[in-house]
Scaffold this motif. Structure first.
Motif, short mmCIF file in Angstrom:
data_model
loop_
_atom_site.label_atom_id
_atom_site.label_comp_id
_atom_site.label_asym_id
_atom_site.label_seq_id
_atom_site.Cartn_x
_atom_site.Cartn_y
_atom_site.Cartn_z
N GLN A 35 0.80 -1.24 0.06
CA GLN A 35 0.07 -0.19 -0.24
C GLN A 35 0.79 1.21 -0.09
OE1 GLN A 35 -3.77 -0.45 0.19
NE2 GLN A 35 -3.49 1.78 -0.55
N GLY A 37 -0.04 4.98 -0.17
CA GLY A 37 -1.31 6.12 -0.44
C GLY A 37 -2.63 5.44 -0.75
N ILE A 38 -2.70 6.10 -1.89
CA ILE A 38 -4.21 5.67 -2.48
C ILE A 38 -3.92 4.59 -3.67
CG2 ILE A 38 -5.20 7.87 -2.48
CD1 ILE A 38 -4.56 8.55 -5.34
N ARG A 40 -2.46 0.67 -4.43
CA ARG A 40 -2.09 -0.73 -3.87
C ARG A 40 -1.59 -1.81 -5.15
NH1 ARG A 40 -2.26 -3.54 0.78
NH2 ARG A 40 -2.44 -5.69 0.76
N MET A 50 -5.97 1.68 -7.61
CA MET A 50 -5.94 3.01 -7.25
C MET A 50 -7.53 3.37 -6.79
SD MET A 50 -5.11 6.43 -9.57
CE MET A 50 -5.73 8.03 -9.12
N ASP A 51 -7.54 3.99 -5.67
CA ASP A 51 -8.70 4.26 -4.67
C ASP A 51 -8.46 5.52 -4.11
OD1 ASP A 51 -11.35 4.33 -3.95
OD2 ASP A 51 -11.37 2.44 -3.40
N GLY A 52 -9.15 6.61 -4.37
CA GLY A 52 -8.89 8.09 -3.30
C GLY A 52 -8.57 9.14 -4.29
N THR A 53 -8.46 10.21 -3.52
CA THR A 53 -8.10 11.68 -4.15
C THR A 53 -6.68 11.75 -4.26
OG1 THR A 53 -9.93 12.53 -2.85
CG2 THR A 53 -8.24 14.07 -3.55
N ASN A 55 -3.39 13.70 -4.00
CA ASN A 55 -2.80 14.53 -3.00
C ASN A 55 -1.49 15.01 -3.15
OD1 ASN A 55 -1.35 12.79 -1.41
ND2 ASN A 55 -3.46 12.15 -0.27
N SER A 58 1.08 11.92 -3.35
CA SER A 58 0.73 10.95 -4.19
C SER A 58 1.89 10.50 -5.10
CB SER A 58 -0.31 11.04 -5.06
OG SER A 58 -1.65 11.14 -4.17
N CYS A 80 -11.68 8.01 -8.04
CA CYS A 80 -10.81 9.26 -8.04
C CYS A 80 -11.73 10.47 -8.21
CB CYS A 80 -9.76 9.21 -8.94
SG CYS A 80 -8.51 10.66 -8.42
N SER A 83 -8.14 15.96 -7.51
CA SER A 83 -6.84 16.07 -6.76
C SER A 83 -6.97 17.46 -5.90
CB SER A 83 -5.60 16.35 -7.65
OG SER A 83 -5.95 17.58 -8.65
#
Length: 204
Positions: A35, A37-38, A40, A50-53, A55, A58, A80, A83
């Motif tokens: 893992q 950050g976003i 894995r 990829m899962d998330g904002t 930042n 990243s 996503c 950003s």
């Protein structure tokens, strides 16, 4: 004499015992960070979820991921929403493009705002069913993209990015001005299948 032979036998067993334990310890699996950050890394070591904002961390996280797993070829993008750092987002997207990674928006997945810019960096760009692709105007402090005239220098980072990842100048400008006029910064326009095709969002 019998006692002496037994003692000698034990002395012979001791190194064998420790040698066996050392061998067992050498073959035990070690845990590896997957893992970042976003991002894995999947068990095949070539695919990233990829899962998330996106930042400010990243880009650093993805660089660490690539150092640990240099055979990455593909990103499965779940969600996503954009950003929180547009500069990092464009730098990260250029890295994805330079590495010729493919990106797949999984079924029921969503990308919006800067997440769409990131998706466009894929060497191949595909999507599953029931996906959503959202665009809108960007905002910077008290100003929004549409506050600046066409051709203003504030528009150039995004237009130049689209050219960098393979759009013609004309296509880059058409798509960019479509996005900032499609919805205000506090709203979202979900692209139709016709718009997705018109602006070349997918690429096989």
């Amino acid at each position: 004499m019998k006692y002496q032979n037994s003692f000698l036998f034990l002395l012979l067993l001791i190194p064998m015992f420790f040698s066996c334990n050392d061998s067992q310890m050498d073959t035990r699996p070690t845990t590896t960070q997957r893992q970042f950050g976003i991002f894995r890394v999947q068990q095949n070591n070539t695919t990233v979820i990829m899962d998330g904002t996106i930042n400010s961390s990243s880009l650093q996280n993805f660089n660490a991921l690539v150092r640990a797993f240099p055979k990455i070829k593909h990103i499965d993008l779940r969600n996503c929403d954009g950003s929180s750092d547009d500069i990092i987002n464009l730098q990260l997207a250029k890295l994805i493009y330079d590495k010729k990674l493919s990106i797949h928006l999984v079924s029921n997945g969503t990308i919006a705002s800067g997440g769409v810019d990131f998706f466009l960096a894929g060497a191949k760009r595909t999507k599953g069913s029931q996906t959503r692709i959202g665009v809108h105007s960007w905002a910077n402090g008290h100003a929004t993209a549409t506050d600046y005239a066409v051709g203003h220098s504030n528009h150039l980072p995004y237009i130049n990015y689209y050219v960098y990842i393979g759009f013609t100048q004309k296509k880059a400008e058409e798509f960019y001005y479509f996005t900032i006029n499609a919805a205000p910064a506090m709203s979202m326009h979900w692209m139709t299948e016709h718009e997705i095709q018109k602006y070349g969002i997918l690429k096989n």
